[in-house]
Design a protein around this motif. Structure first.
Motif, PDB file in Angstrom:
ATOM      1  N   ALA A 140      39.344 107.958  -3.526  1.00 47.48           N
ATOM      2  CA  ALA A 140      39.099 108.083  -2.087  1.00 47.48           C
ATOM      3  C   ALA A 140      40.261 107.601  -1.242  1.00 47.48           C
ATOM      4  O   ALA A 140      40.414 107.994  -0.092  1.00 47.48           O
ATOM      5  CB  ALA A 140      37.831 107.329  -1.698  1.00 47.48           C
ATOM      6  N   LEU A 157      37.751 100.475  -3.941  1.00 48.65           N
ATOM      7  CA  LEU A 157      38.072 101.220  -2.734  1.00 48.65           C
ATOM      8  C   LEU A 157      37.249 100.604  -1.605  1.00 48.65           C
ATOM      9  O   LEU A 157      36.026 100.518  -1.702  1.00 48.65           O
ATOM     10  CB  LEU A 157      37.717 102.698  -2.905  1.00 48.65           C
ATOM     11  N   LYS A 167      33.261 101.975  -4.748  1.00 51.95           N
ATOM     12  CA  LYS A 167      33.521 102.082  -3.306  1.00 51.95           C
ATOM     13  C   LYS A 167      32.683 101.062  -2.549  1.00 51.95           C
ATOM     14  O   LYS A 167      31.452 101.056  -2.649  1.00 51.95           O
ATOM     15  CB  LYS A 167      33.208 103.501  -2.832  1.00 51.95           C
ATOM     16  N   HIS A 193      34.763 108.283  -5.287  1.00 51.06           N
ATOM     17  CA  HIS A 193      34.671 106.880  -5.686  1.00 51.06           C
ATOM     18  C   HIS A 193      35.908 106.360  -6.415  1.00 51.06           C
ATOM     19  O   HIS A 193      36.126 105.156  -6.443  1.00 51.06           O
ATOM     20  CB  HIS A 193      33.442 106.667  -6.566  1.00 51.06           C
ATOM     21  N   TYR A 205      28.304 104.626  -0.888  1.00 48.70           N
ATOM     22  CA  TYR A 205      28.930 103.359  -1.249  1.00 48.70           C
ATOM     23  C   TYR A 205      28.175 102.721  -2.407  1.00 48.70           C
ATOM     24  O   TYR A 205      26.956 102.894  -2.553  1.00 48.70           O
ATOM     25  CB  TYR A 205      28.936 102.404  -0.050  1.00 48.70           C
TER      26      TYR A 205
END
Length: 221
Positions: free
Chosen positions: A181, A26, A2, A178, A45
């Motif tokens: 999402a 993502l 992510k 992750h 993140y």
């Protein structure tokens, strides 16, 4: 994986999102430091790609500096039109992990992003090597005991995330956040189903992808 992109030039931000998403990441894109700060402090993140000149309370380097003061260890790649050695040193001194001058090629940004996402103890070149598994992040291939496995794109993303976090117990919520999402109507049993499929294809039962009762999953050598 992510990613957060902090870029106030909408065309660049959307171009990065399109390219990185095509690589299986993502991606969230925001245009100011205030929104970025809130997201990083409240979310999860794997890396942030931050432009130097952004609106908000902080510019890029100062935003990174604030994260480091708060012991937020997210890897950060700074993007900037500034190109002098002094600028580069300033950006890195703020706590950024790497620096990329504009204009840049997407391939170089992608390579630097991969480098920041890797953990040296499990990585050789573009590969993640844990136990019998070797995953090539560029070729998108997975081998078990040198035999190539045929897995889906989502199985690849799930396995890659598990390998990068070798030894860590990952909850179903983390895996959903992750790996899924960008999708709606995904439930906890989706994780269970994909874990079961990976175990079957790897052929090691739960010896490799282990269930930690009440917590989640982990992989280890």
């Amino acid at each position: 994986m992510k990613l957060l992109v902090v870029e106030d030039e909408a065309k660049i931000g959307q171009s990065l999102k399109k390219g990185l998403s095509a690589e299986g990441y993502l991606v969230d894109v925001v245009e100011d430091s205030d929104t970025a700060d809130n997201l990083v402090r409240s979310g999860s993140y794997d890396i942030a790609i931050v432009d130097w000149m952004i609106p908000g309370q902080y510019d890029g380097p100062e935003l990174v500096s604030q994260w480091r003061k708060s012991d937020i260890k997210i890897p950060v790649l700074i993007l900037t039109a500034k190109s002098t050695i002094g600028d580069k040193v300033s950006g890195l001194d703020s706590g950024a992990d790497d620096y990329l001058s504009k204009p840049f090629s997407f391939d170089e940004l992608l390579a630097r992003t991969r480098a920041l996402l890797r953990r040296p103890k499990t990585t050789v070149g573009n590969q993640l090597n844990v136990g019998p598994i070797s995953l090539d992040a560029v070729a998108k291939t997975v081998r078990c005991d040198r035999k190539e496995l045929h897995i889906t794109a989502k199985e690849f993303q799930l396995l890659e995330y598990l390998l990068i976090h070798k030894g860590e117990v990952l909850s179903k919520e983390q895996l959903l956040d992750h790996v899924w999402a960008d999708e709606s109507r995904v439930q906890h049993n989706t994780v269970e189903t994909f874990i079961a499929n990976l175990r079957k294809k790897i052929g090691k039962g739960d010896d490799f992808i282990q269930t930690v009762r009440g917590y989640g999953y982990k992989v280890s050598d």
